[in-house]
Design a protein around this motif. Structure first.
Motif, PDB file in Angstrom:
ATOM      1  N   UNK A  44      34.321  37.073  37.826  1.00  0.00           N
ATOM      2  CA  UNK A  44      35.273  38.048  37.301  1.00  0.00           C
ATOM      3  C   UNK A  44      34.543  39.285  36.775  1.00  0.00           C
ATOM      4  N   UNK A  45      33.431  39.072  36.097  1.00  0.00           N
ATOM      5  CA  UNK A  45      32.642  40.194  35.591  1.00  0.00           C
ATOM      6  C   UNK A  45      32.089  41.030  36.741  1.00  0.00           C
ATOM      7  N   UNK A  46      31.619  40.365  37.781  1.00  0.00           N
ATOM      8  CA  UNK A  46      31.083  41.095  38.938  1.00  0.00           C
ATOM      9  C   UNK A  46      32.176  41.938  39.586  1.00  0.00           C
ATOM     10  N   UNK A  47      33.403  41.425  39.621  1.00  0.00           N
ATOM     11  CA  UNK A  47      34.523  42.191  40.179  1.00  0.00           C
ATOM     12  C   UNK A  47      34.704  43.499  39.408  1.00  0.00           C
ATOM     13  N   UNK A  52      43.794  34.913  41.564  1.00  0.00           N
ATOM     14  CA  UNK A  52      43.530  35.021  40.138  1.00  0.00           C
ATOM     15  C   UNK A  52      43.164  33.715  39.450  1.00  0.00           C
ATOM     16  N   UNK A  53      43.869  32.598  39.715  1.00  0.00           N
ATOM     17  CA  UNK A  53      43.501  31.336  39.058  1.00  0.00           C
ATOM     18  C   UNK A  53      42.066  30.906  39.331  1.00  0.00           C
ATOM     19  N   UNK A  54      41.538  31.262  40.487  1.00  0.00           N
ATOM     20  CA  UNK A  54      40.138  30.931  40.792  1.00  0.00           C
ATOM     21  C   UNK A  54      39.207  31.798  39.962  1.00  0.00           C
ATOM     22  N   UNK A  88      49.050  26.978  46.395  1.00  0.00           N
ATOM     23  CA  UNK A  88      49.474  26.234  45.208  1.00  0.00           C
ATOM     24  C   UNK A  88      48.642  24.976  44.950  1.00  0.00           C
ATOM     25  N   UNK A  89      48.382  24.132  45.957  1.00  0.00           N
ATOM     26  CA  UNK A  89      47.524  22.964  45.687  1.00  0.00           C
ATOM     27  C   UNK A  89      46.129  23.350  45.211  1.00  0.00           C
ATOM     28  N   UNK A  90      45.559  24.404  45.791  1.00  0.00           N
ATOM     29  CA  UNK A  90      44.227  24.847  45.366  1.00  0.00           C
ATOM     30  C   UNK A  90      44.268  25.332  43.929  1.00  0.00           C
ATOM     31  N   UNK A  91      45.253  26.170  43.592  1.00  0.00           N
ATOM     32  CA  UNK A  91      45.318  26.728  42.244  1.00  0.00           C
ATOM     33  C   UNK A  91      45.609  25.646  41.208  1.00  0.00           C
ATOM     34  N   UNK A  92      46.460  24.690  41.562  1.00  0.00           N
ATOM     35  CA  UNK A  92      46.802  23.624  40.618  1.00  0.00           C
ATOM     36  C   UNK A  92      45.624  22.701  40.329  1.00  0.00           C
ATOM     37  N   UNK A  93      44.736  22.556  41.304  1.00  0.00           N
ATOM     38  CA  UNK A  93      43.597  21.642  41.130  1.00  0.00           C
ATOM     39  C   UNK A  93      42.301  22.372  40.802  1.00  0.00           C
ATOM     40  N   UNK A  94      42.333  23.693  40.721  1.00  0.00           N
ATOM     41  CA  UNK A  94      41.088  24.456  40.567  1.00  0.00           C
ATOM     42  C   UNK A  94      40.359  24.150  39.267  1.00  0.00           C
ATOM     43  N   UNK A  95      41.107  23.778  38.213  1.00  0.00           N
ATOM     44  CA  UNK A  95      40.438  23.488  36.948  1.00  0.00           C
ATOM     45  C   UNK A  95      39.664  22.172  36.990  1.00  0.00           C
ATOM     46  N   UNK A  96      39.850  21.382  38.063  1.00  0.00           N
ATOM     47  CA  UNK A  96      39.116  20.124  38.194  1.00  0.00           C
ATOM     48  C   UNK A  96      37.769  20.313  38.881  1.00  0.00           C
ATOM     49  N   UNK A 131      31.106  25.876  41.524  1.00  0.00           N
ATOM     50  CA  UNK A 131      31.895  25.965  42.759  1.00  0.00           C
ATOM     51  C   UNK A 131      32.861  27.135  42.677  1.00  0.00           C
ATOM     52  N   UNK A 132      33.558  27.261  41.556  1.00  0.00           N
ATOM     53  CA  UNK A 132      34.510  28.350  41.403  1.00  0.00           C
ATOM     54  C   UNK A 132      33.810  29.708  41.407  1.00  0.00           C
ATOM     55  N   UNK A 133      32.638  29.778  40.817  1.00  0.00           N
ATOM     56  CA  UNK A 133      31.876  31.028  40.834  1.00  0.00           C
ATOM     57  C   UNK A 133      31.478  31.397  42.255  1.00  0.00           C
ATOM     58  N   UNK A 134      31.009  30.407  43.013  1.00  0.00           N
ATOM     59  CA  UNK A 134      30.627  30.669  44.404  1.00  0.00           C
ATOM     60  C   UNK A 134      31.829  31.134  45.216  1.00  0.00           C
ATOM     61  N   UNK A 135      32.958  30.442  45.048  1.00  0.00           N
ATOM     62  CA  UNK A 135      34.158  30.841  45.782  1.00  0.00           C
ATOM     63  C   UNK A 135      34.583  32.256  45.379  1.00  0.00           C
ATOM     64  N   UNK A 136      34.557  32.547  44.074  1.00  0.00           N
ATOM     65  CA  UNK A 136      34.955  33.871  43.609  1.00  0.00           C
ATOM     66  C   UNK A 136      34.077  34.973  44.173  1.00  0.00           C
ATOM     67  N   UNK A 137      32.773  34.763  44.181  1.00  0.00           N
ATOM     68  CA  UNK A 137      31.868  35.787  44.707  1.00  0.00           C
ATOM     69  C   UNK A 137      32.048  35.972  46.210  1.00  0.00           C
ATOM     70  N   UNK A 138      32.309  34.879  46.926  1.00  0.00           N
ATOM     71  CA  UNK A 138      32.541  34.983  48.370  1.00  0.00           C
ATOM     72  C   UNK A 138      33.850  35.700  48.665  1.00  0.00           C
TER      73      UNK A 138
END
Length: 656
Positions: free
Chosen positions: A305-308, A295-297, A226-234, A239-246
């Motif tokens: 998301x496209x790569x997924x 999903x929020x990430x 929850x803390x990660x998802x709530x702050x992810x838009x900041x 960074x979010x792309x790197x985390x998503x691909x990993x």
């Protein structure tokens, strides 16, 4: 009782409410029992030794069933809350507290985690019961059931964790359990090699997940969901792309998606119940869970998301093509799992429009794929462990229950109207087209093509196994399996028929998941629409075409016992699209060369320097040793010479 005034209806209602609230609180407060029960079963069987041989398998079954019962209670209580309140974090104990890093053992009870808990323990318990008969004559049956309990417990840790650190603990536990079960018959070199292959390939994905967790902590200072998802838009998009691909890399390892899919077909070397557990209820579903939970990430990282979606579409086609050419019944089903998980991955990559469809298909797939694998195991049980479908044929009369249950699973997976697979797969196809643009069209047509291929390879399997002339040896005596095996198959067949409608009709499941994954938007998915939309009609037409072509190739004509020489496409498919060769060329051979270079550097430079110093000391010692003669007169002469030099030096210094 005298002297005690009667209680009013209001007081009685208040007291009843208090008792109910306490009971409900206990259900959630003791959610750790979901994990502790199968974990305790594994510990007792592994530590109890031979003393538990006689009853250990029933203990494992009881522990899995007890965990399922607790999951049902948790679901009932969760449904008693308003939708926006259906999320409960249950702290168990403080796990890691080091500096700024903190990770507790806390369990998250929400619609998504409870869905997975029910699937894992429900289907897992049926597989446990089936295994009682299937493994009846194995001398290591106790150890096998201990590993099954361990597998269930590790998967529950994964899906119930409320932070990425605890999820990773379950993630690695699943990897360990899969290694132990795939290589259970380690006396077979092929099983030992398959276990190591699965373990090593999954470590590649695990590194991706571990780096993603580290990146999340450095960015947000926490790894709790929850803390990660709530702050992810900041956080920034890179960074979010790197985390998503990993995260996707980790998911590809566990869910056997391209390019980390090569372990899955080799994993069929384990006992058939293991294949059912891995493919239906545990390991391969973990990657889909990770993507949907995160999903929020992904929604803040459109590139990831496209790569997924690309990975999912490519894998669903690759798995289907492989399934078309395999004569080994278990490996053909393994190719099917690759394909079906590809559907789920594609849907998960579509965001809120596809999350519910992905999880709904995952649940129905858990039933019909478990039924298909257990059906394959039943066929093998009656055919002296033969896996080559070219040596089957006409088994429907000898094994009527297996034929009926396998047949219902077959109809469900090919998308026969109104069976489970039809409801959920149509939802994914519809969501793909509804995502819009050229990408949506490509993904939608890929999903449609996969539906046609699924109908072909599954019909091929059905015709080669249960229809046509018998092709088995005279020594074989096919027979129906015992009730401990057929009863779970019947239960799974019932789920294969009706579960899809229960989940999808009226948006029940989508509404249930809505507090976690958000509301579905952008496409209509009613029964009338499913029956009349062009994509549904196209899917039905491709299904009929796939079944018809399979009948022409394997139902109408005699199937040879030896596979004929195939065309290049068939050869490539039977060789799993050369996935092993690609891994060998791109990773293994360069890795070997790098290892040899490292060994040469270590031998020549590191060890060479150390050895040269040692040799110099040795050589100088050898030279110095030769000055020691052992004669007293030589030593006296040397002392005289030395004293003379010293005196001369001192006199010289004095004169100066």
């Amino acid at each position: 009782m005298a002297g005690v005034p009667p209680m009013s209806p209001g007081h009685l209602a208040a007291e009843a409410h208090a008792v109910t609230a306490a009971a409900d609180g206990a259900i959630h407060s003791y959610a750790w029992l979901l994990i502790a029960l199968p974990l305790a079963g594994a510990a007792i069987l592994l530590l109890g030794g031979r003393r538990t041989d006689a009853w250990g398998h029933w203990l494992a079954v009881a522990m899995s069933l007890a965990s399922f019962a607790w999951a049902v209670l948790a679901l009932v209580r969760l449904l008693g809350y308003a939708p926006e309140e259906r999320s409960r974090s249950v702290p168990v104990y403080e796990w890691i507290a080091a500096g700024d890093f903190r990770a507790d053992v806390s369990l998250l009870l929400d619609p998504l985690s409870i869905t997975f808990a029910l699937l894992i323990t429900g289907v897992g318990s049926l597989i446990h019961i089936y295994s009682v008969g299937y493994m009846a004559h194995d001398e290591n049956r106790r150890r096998f059931f201990a590993y099954l309990n361990l597998f269930v417990a590790a998967m529950l840790v994964l899906v119930l964790a409320d932070n990425y650190a605890l999820l990773f603990l379950g993630w690695e536990g699943v990897g360990l359990a899969s290694y132990l079960l795939i290589g259970f018959w380690q006396h077979k070199s092929s099983a030992a090699v398959a276990a190591k292959k699965a373990f090593l390939i999954n470590r590649v994905g695990d590194i991706g997940l571990l780096i993603a967790i580290m990146l999340l902590f450095t960015t947000f200072g926490t790894v709790a969901f929850n803390p990660v998802f709530n702050a992810s838009d900041q956080a920034g998009s890179p960074v979010m792309t790197a985390v998503g691909l990993l995260l996707l890399l980790g998911a590809c390892g566990k869910s056997a998606q391209l390019p980390l899919q090569a372990w899955l077909l080799d994993a069929m070397e384990g006992p058939t119940p293991v294949s059912a557990l891995i493919h239906a209820a545990t390991m391969v579903t973990a990657g889909v869970y990770l993507i949907v939970r995160s999903g929020p990430i992904f929604e803040l990282a459109p590139t990831a998301q496209l790569v997924v979606t690309i990975v999912g579409a490519a894998t669903l086609l690759a798995g289907a093509i492989i399934g078309c050419a395999k004569d080994d019944i278990k490996k053909a089903l393994a190719g099917s799992t690759m394909s079906q998980i590809g559907y789920m991955t594609l849907a998960a990559g579509l965001g809120p429009i596809g999350y519910a469809a992905a999880i709904a298909h995952l649940v129905t797939h858990g039933f019909f794929k478990a039924g298909l694998f257990l059906g394959a195991g039943s066929v093998m049980h009656g055919m002296n462990d033969e896996v080559d479908m070219r040596k089957y044929g006409a088994l429907r009369k000898a094994m009527p229950i297996t034929y009926a249950t396998f047949g219902l699973g077959y109809l469900a997976i090919i998308g026969f109207p109104f069976l489970s697979g039809w409801w959920t797969k149509e939802g994914i196809i519809e969501a793909a087209f509804a995502s819009g643009g050229v990408t949506g069209q490509i993904l939608g047509w890929a999903a449609l093509l996969g539906a046609g291929l699924t109908a072909f390879y599954m019909s091929r399997m059905m015709f080669m196994t249960f229809f046509g002339e018998k092709r088995w040896d005279d020594a074989a005596h096919p027979h129906e399996s015992p009730a401990s095996m057929t009863v779970p198959m019947v239960v799974l067949a019932v789920g294969s028929v009706g579960l899809g409608a229960i989940l999808v009709f009226g948006y029940r499941f989508a509404h249930f998941l809505e507090p976690v994954v958000g509301a579905e938007e952008g496409h209509e998915f009613s029964l009338a629409h499913m029956l009349t939309s062009w994509s549904s009609i196209a899917a039905l037409g491709l299904m009929v075409a796939g079944v018809g072509y399979a009948w022409l190739r394997y139902g109408r004509v005699k199937v040879p016992r030896t596979a004929p020489r195939g065309n290049p496409v068939t050869v490539a498919a039977s060789n799993e699209l050369y996935g092993n060769a690609v891994n060998e060329s791109l990773f293994m051979r360069p890795g070997q060369a790098l290892t040899k270079a490292a060994v040469a550097f270590d031998t020549t430079v590191v060890d060479g320097l150390v050895n040269r110093i040692a040799a110099s000391v040795r050589e100088s010692s050898e030279g110095l040793r030769r000055t020691q003669t052992g004669f007293a007169r030589t030593y006296a002469l040397t002392m005289l010479f030395g004293a003379t030099v010293v005196v001369a030096t001192m006199l010289g210094v004095g004169i100066a």
